[in-house]
Write an enzyme that holds these catalytic residues in place. Structure first.
Site, mmCIF file in Angstrom:
data_model
loop_
_atom_site.group_PDB
_atom_site.id
_atom_site.type_symbol
_atom_site.label_atom_id
_atom_site.label_comp_id
_atom_site.label_asym_id
_atom_site.label_seq_id
_atom_site.Cartn_x
_atom_site.Cartn_y
_atom_site.Cartn_z
ATOM 1 N N GLU A 49 0.867 -1.160 0.000
ATOM 2 C CA GLU A 49 0.000 0.000 0.000
ATOM 3 C C GLU A 49 0.908 1.214 0.000
ATOM 4 O OE1 GLU A 49 -3.727 -0.649 2.405
ATOM 5 O OE2 GLU A 49 -3.053 1.292 3.147
ATOM 6 N N ASP A 60 -5.557 10.650 9.093
ATOM 7 C CA ASP A 60 -4.331 10.014 9.578
ATOM 8 C C ASP A 60 -3.869 10.574 10.912
ATOM 9 O OD1 ASP A 60 -3.404 8.024 7.577
ATOM 10 O OD2 ASP A 60 -3.593 9.745 6.238
#
Lengths: 265, 400
Positions: A49, A60
């Site tokens: 990823e 995040d």
């Protein structure tokens, strides 16, 4: 058959689980990314990823935010990320790559142009964090028309009716976010996650990856017991953050090896 | 003509708005949407809101004819909607009262907010104290330094102020951080967004709570002038005070709606905060699609304005729509022009305006000169300028 589907099918045949490490492209240095990726594959990663740096990574936690900031210090943009994928593909034509990022860099490029260029570069799946399925059906079609997989998140708060809607749009695999919060927030409640994954499995034949809280070998082992893929993001990025540029390839590979062992155990 | 009925069920204003968030936030927004739909037209909720606006905020705010200033400028008559006279000194409190009432009904004991200049943070801390809610305010560490008095005000009101060190350390980063808090503490936390941006239902909900400004204005203009203004002028950062005064006027013919962005050092310098006037590209940030200041890679770029409250790279999606549909016009004035208007209002009318509002005032001066003395401009004076005296002193080379 897409590279992702093929990889998951092959692993299932071998009764193995996928290990998916996450790194942010360009972190710690744009010249290191492809080298790190090859190291991860050698150490046992099945899928990579690859994070696309963004100035405002709302979903995040601090670890991946800092990775984005380090990459942006070198002005790493979506074009550069696609170049890295292309470069990776000159030596590895087998390992699927999933881009993970936010909608704005893709919209700035243009979704159709992105789909064309990503396909050319050798991208296999795209997870756009702030594109819920209701807002991106055109983009999903553009990806599918190019044989790329739109990957979607499912969260602990996603209602069953929404899970159905999402898995209908998704291909390749679905990604279950194992905790409420941002990436890398804390350790997950494995039993709760296992229960939820079982519920999702009743609604889709797609492989199910679990991430957002896999911080050690024990958690990786536990998750591999019920999920099809274990995604390790913040822990991997932390390794990059704590390494010097010279030993970052060796250190991320080492961490990947230990996770591989834990998953295969 | 079809009555204006934006947004659609998923918060779209034409191609703008929507819900662009990570899956982890979807259910929380759905819960909020359902609750807001439930209370939006609920007589009891609206009565409580109206009661608090009257007795706690001090509404209705007056409309004042700035006669001396109008004469000086020469041209149209300029009227000011005095949001600066609200409790806490700005329009922001209208919205925080509404959202806090909703938080209470949803059983959320904790509220969070983002703030730039600190006005929305103060307004949130104020209503949280009044209603006994825990309050955490996220503020870019740069802004914490620039706006020390407001930081102290929030602390006096019992709020926790968290300096945000990520990104450019300003308003947009505070918003990111508040979203992160919300997604982590969704069960007990209500996120009070301060402007008409963010994912649906926020742009609509904040507009609705701020619409009291325009609703009052229509009544007051009729009483005072005997007719509606020829133009309504308001500053636009995210755009909540402008949406508040514009919204009730959208369906009123022959009323020009003019939003004034911050041109900073000048649009041509690139150092500004004027996504609409500078023809920025459309993009996705903070949960909605709108015009955004960004580079060619789609990274959000740093903005500049003398006024922290306008220092934002995006704009509420409804403004993007009003621009594209030509119902509203958008212009920009520079730091220097805003400063000049600030001083003019201080000296001529005895009113110290916020630097944000001074942008609207500066454009009103320009516009008035092109109009007849029989014509009327209504300016939303969105806040008072006490918070800005340090900034103004610094610019004048004075150390307070």
């Amino acid at each position: 058959m897409s590279r992702l589907t093929h990889t998951f099918a092959q692993l299932a045949q071998q009764q193995k689980k996928a290990l998916i490490p996450y790194i942010t492209a360009g972190d710690p240095h744009p010249d290191k990314t492809v080298e790190i990726m090859h190291g991860l594959v050698e150490a046992g990663a099945d899928v990579i990823e690859l994070g696309v740096p963004f100035s405002d990574p709302m979903a995040d936690g601090p670890v991946i935010q800092r990775a984005s900031e380090r990459a942006l210090a070198f002005k790493v943009g979506l074009r550069d990320v696609l170049n890295m994928v292309q470069q990776f593909r000159t030596q590895d034509n087998k390992t699927p790559i999933v881009l993970m990022g936010y909608a704005n860099p893709i919209e700035a490029m243009g979704t159709q142009k992105f789909a064309d260029l990503a396909k050319q570069a050798g991208v296999d799946g795209v997870l756009t964090v702030d594109y819920p399925p209701e807002e991106c059906s055109d983009f999903t079609q553009q990806l599918k028309a190019h044989d790329m997989d739109p990957v979607f998140l499912l969260s602990p708060t996603t209602e069953a009716s929404r899970v159905k809607l999402i898995v209908e749009q998704a291909s390749g695999f679905v990604y279950y976010v194992s905790l409420k919060g941002v990436t890398g927030a804390k350790n997950m409640d494995v039993q709760e996650v296992q229960q939820r994954v079982a519920e999702i499995r009743a609604m889709t034949g797609l492989p199910i990856g679990v991430g957002f809280g896999v911080r050690d070998a024990a958690t990786a082992t536990a998750v591999a017991g019920f999920a099809d893929a274990v995604v390790v993001g913040s822990r991997m990025v932390q390794e990059i953050e704590q390494s010097s540029v010279d030993n970052v390839v060796a250190n991320t590979a080492q961490l990947t090896r230990s996770l591989r062992q834990a998953i295969d155990a | 003509m079809q009555p204006y009925d934006m947004p659609d069920a998923r918060g779209h204003f034409g191609p703008f708005g929507g819900i662009f968030v990570a899956e982890t936030l979807v259910e929380a927004l759905e819960e909020l949407r359902v609750m807001y739909e439930k209370y939006r037209f609920d007589p009891e909720f609206l009565a409580e809101f109206a009661h608090d606006l009257k007795h706690f905020v001090g509404r209705p705010s007056p409309i004042y004819h700035a006669k001396r200033w109008s004469e000086r400028v020469g041209g149209a008559q300029i009227y000011l909607k005095r949001e600066d006279l609200n409790h806490t000194g700005a329009h922001k409190v209208n919205n925080t009262v509404g959202q806090a009432l909703l938080a209470k009904r949803m059983g959320k004991p904790r509220v969070i907010a983002e703030t730039g200049a600190g006005q929305h943070g103060v307004a949130t801390a104020t209503i949280a104290a009044r209603m006994g809610l825990e309050c955490v305010v996220y503020m870019g560490s740069e802004d914490v330094k620039r706006q020390a008095p407001n930081v102290f005000r929030m602390k006096l009101l019992g709020a926790t102020v968290v300096p945000v060190e990520s990104g450019s350390k300003t308003l947009k980063d505070a918003l990111n951080e508040a979203m992160r808090d919300w997604v982590t503490n969704i069960e007990n936390t209500f996120y009070i967004i301060g402007t008409v941006a963010g994912p649906h239902p926020y742009p609509m909900m904040v507009r609705d709570f701020q619409a009291v400004i325009g609703v009052e204005s229509k009544i007051q203009m009729q009483e005072i002038v005997g007719r509606q203004p020829d133009a309504v002028v308001a500053c636009v950062g995210g755009g909540s005070n402008a949406m508040g005064i514009f919204y009730p006027y959208i369906d009123v013919p022959n009323v020009r709606l003019i939003g004034v962005e911050a041109a900073g050092h000048g649009i041509e310098t690139g150092k500004h905060a004027a996504p609409l006037t500078s023809n920025s590209a459309i993009g996705v940030l903070h949960g909605n699609r709108t015009y955004l200041m960004q580079d060619e890679d789609g990274q959000i770029i740093e903005t500049h304005s003398i006024s922290a409250g306008l220092d934002y790279p995006g704009v509420g999606p409804e403004h993007a729509w009003l621009k594209d549909s030509s119902r509203a016009e958008y212009v920009a004035v520079t730091d220097d022009e805003a400063m000049q208007a600030f001083h003019n209002l201080c000296r001529v009318e005895g009113i110290i305006p916020a630097l944000e509002s001074s942008h609207a005032l500066a454009y009103a001066e320009k516009l008035a000169k092109t109009m007849k003395p029989s014509e009327v401009i209504l300016v939303n004076l969105s806040g008072r300028g006490d918070k800005d005296i340090n900034t103004v002193a610094n610019i004048s080379g004075i150390n307070l």
